[in-house]
Design an enzyme around this catalytic site. Structure first.
Site, PDB file in Angstrom:
ATOM      1  N   ASP A 124       0.838  -1.190   0.000  1.00  0.00           N
ATOM      2  CA  ASP A 124       0.000   0.000   0.000  1.00  0.00           C
ATOM      3  C   ASP A 124       0.876   1.244   0.000  1.00  0.00           C
ATOM      4  OD1 ASP A 124      -2.391   1.349  -0.033  1.00  0.00           O
ATOM      5  OD2 ASP A 124      -2.661   1.304   2.132  1.00  0.00           O
ATOM      6  N   HIS A 127      -3.893  14.128   0.298  1.00  0.00           N
ATOM      7  CA  HIS A 127      -4.297  13.256   1.406  1.00  0.00           C
ATOM      8  C   HIS A 127      -3.243  13.281   2.513  1.00  0.00           C
ATOM      9  CE1 HIS A 127      -5.888   9.808   3.589  1.00  0.00           C
ATOM     10  NE2 HIS A 127      -4.710   9.224   3.511  1.00  0.00           N
ATOM     11  N   ARG A 141      -0.214  17.027  13.134  1.00  0.00           N
ATOM     12  CA  ARG A 141       0.887  17.995  13.270  1.00  0.00           C
ATOM     13  C   ARG A 141       0.501  19.268  12.526  1.00  0.00           C
ATOM     14  NH1 ARG A 141       2.807  13.172  11.466  1.00  0.00           N
ATOM     15  NH2 ARG A 141       2.719  14.017   9.358  1.00  0.00           N
ATOM     16  N   GLU A 149     -11.189   4.201   2.316  1.00  0.00           N
ATOM     17  CA  GLU A 149     -10.125   4.931   1.617  1.00  0.00           C
ATOM     18  C   GLU A 149     -10.311   4.717   0.128  1.00  0.00           C
ATOM     19  OE1 GLU A 149      -6.268   3.721   3.177  1.00  0.00           O
ATOM     20  OE2 GLU A 149      -6.393   5.331   4.654  1.00  0.00           O
ATOM     21  N   GLU A 160      -9.114   4.474  -3.386  1.00  0.00           N
ATOM     22  CA  GLU A 160      -7.801   4.214  -3.983  1.00  0.00           C
ATOM     23  C   GLU A 160      -7.933   3.591  -5.365  1.00  0.00           C
ATOM     24  OE1 GLU A 160      -4.841   2.347  -1.577  1.00  0.00           O
ATOM     25  OE2 GLU A 160      -5.686   3.086   0.308  1.00  0.00           O
ATOM     26  N   ASP A 218      -9.730   0.602   0.652  1.00  0.00           N
ATOM     27  CA  ASP A 218      -8.801   0.072   1.650  1.00  0.00           C
ATOM     28  C   ASP A 218      -9.272   0.522   3.033  1.00  0.00           C
ATOM     29  OD1 ASP A 218      -6.617  -1.372   2.419  1.00  0.00           O
ATOM     30  OD2 ASP A 218      -5.207   0.275   2.176  1.00  0.00           O
TER      31      ASP A 218
HETATM   32 MN    MN Z   1      -4.448   2.296   1.820  1.00  0.00          MN
END
Ligand code: MN
Length: 436
Positions: A139, A146, A155, A211, A213, A245
């Protein structure tokens, strides 16, 4: 390797399979993706098929007719197996030879019409399994939008870590829990610990996410110790799918230090049934560039070919509905629309980087692209981004809200390619429903 258009991409081609000529079909004759299927509910053996309109061309049935000989007949026999690994291992010339033969045989006016008509099955009467045995799953994390959005949650002052612009970041995933569209995802349990908790507790995931993808299937592999140079990387890519995912954000937040994702990521992943081939995607390749302000890629990650046509404009959509929405007859709500063309790293760079240390890829290996998000609020590929880490719930038709997924929610991902001088092609969908 130059990826050039040929007669199979001609937008004016039409098929004797009438449904393949409909403007909105995912599967016109310019697409010809591969899946492994059988008649739904039957005990037939699974075998390879090619999508054409709303039909599946049974490649085992075509092989049995012995219309072809030589390597073409061998390819049809390879595709008669319950997994496509052998065909995928044969290499780009063989894939291209079969695509051309099927394109000619399925064209309007083909003398093969009468013979092949008997090899068609309606798509709504079949069931799928994974198109190949997936040996290893890797992955990646190739969307800078993203990576920045997620990094900002943790952060705020320093969202992007310094290696991001140098390395196509990735980790080794787990292939055993990759399933084909149409399954249920059982909500995982695990250790959960909020930022303000003293210690973790054990329980069902409360922050279940999707997710959005692109999935990438490796065809021909490489020997251990023999890196694939970027100039040859695309020869090793068989094709693409749309890929969910699934992620357990609360499990992930506690477990990921210092070795990265583990149980938050290996409980479920969903692929769409069809592999859209590398060759079918040629009209949708785009130039790739790196901003002048950013570090330019190291030599092994750079090539003229990659700059000329390394990017792929695959449009990606995620939508969902809830049990209540389905009961009320509400259509799924779109949550995000992005494109793989905005990826910071290309597929060729992923292949070159993955093998630069000598790591060997094998036929049927699988890459996730990482969540693909764009730079706007309607182009986000996960709920984590869409709800700002669960702080801003989204509203759904009928008045429900969501921070993360609840039991009964169904996530539907689609992908397609459009360009002015090409026929639109689609990937079908990757769908799965959360169960408690
Ligand atoms: Mn993934």
């Amino acid at each position: 390797m130059k990826l050039e258009r040929n007669e199979t991409h001609d937008p004016s081609l039409s098929s004797w399979v009438e449904s393949a000529n409909a403007a909105n079909t995912d599967f016109p004759i310019q697409n010809l993706p591969f899946a492994v299927f059988r008649r739904r509910g039957s005990d037939e053996g699974f075998r390879g098929g090619v999508a054409i309109g709303d039909q599946v061309l049974d490649l085992a049935a075509v092989a049995a007719l012995e219309l072809y000989d030589g390597t073409l007949q061998q390819s049809l026999l390879d595709c008669s197996q319950p997994a496509l690994n052998l065909f995928m291992s044969r290499g780009a010339e063989r894939w291209s030879e079969l695509r051309l033969a099927l394109s000619r045989a399925l064209r309007a006016g083909s003398p093969r019409q009468a013979a092949l008509h008997a090899c068609l099955l309606p798509m709504d009467a079949v069931e799928y399994r994974l198109p190949c045995r997936i040996g290893d799953y890797t992955d990646f994390y190739t969307s800078i939008h993203h990576a920045t959005n997620v990094g900002r949650l943790f952060r705020p002052d320093n969202p992007l870590l310094p290696n991001y612009k140098w390395i196509p970041i990735g980790y080794h995933g787990r292939s055993s829990s990759i399933e084909v569209s149409g399954h249920e995802v059982r909500r995982p349990c695990g250790q959960l610990k909020g930022p303000d908790d003293d210690s973790p507790r054990f329980g069902p995931c409360q922050r279940l996410d999707y997710e959005l993808e692109v999935g990438i299937y490796i065809g021909e592999g490489n020997g251990l110790g023999e890196p694939i140079p970027i100039e040859r990387a695309e020869r090793h890519v068989f094709g693409y799918c749309v890929f969910n995912d699934w992620s357990a954000r609360d499990i992930q937040a506690w477990e990921y230090v210092p070795l990265g994702p583990f149980l938050a990521k290996n409980f479920a992943s969903t692929v769409s049934p069809w592999i859209v081939t590398q060759e079918a995607l040629i009209p949708f390749r785009r130039p790739w560039s790196r901003d002048a302000d950013d570090p330019q890629p190291l030599e092994y990650l750079d090539s003229a070919q990659n700059r000329a046509q390394g990017a792929l404009d695959i449009r990606l959509e995620v939508a969902m509905d809830t049990r209540a929405m389905r009961d009320q007859g509400q259509p799924p709500q779109r949550l995000g629309l992005s494109s793989f063309v905005d990826s910071y790293w290309t597929t060729a760079q992923m292949v070159a980087h993955h093998t630069v240390n000598g790591c060997n890829l094998q036929p049927g290996d699988f890459f996730g692209s990482g969540t693909q998000s764009g730079d706007s609020d309607d182009a986000l590929g996960s709920l984590l981004e869409l709800t700002r880490g669960g702080k801003q719930p989204i509203e759904l038709p009928g008045g429900e809200t969501r921070r993360f997924l609840e039991d009964g929610d169904r996530v539907i991902m689609r992908a397609w390619c459009e360009a002015e001088d090409a026929r639109r092609i689609g990937f079908g969908s990757a769908e799965a429903t959360v169960s408690g």
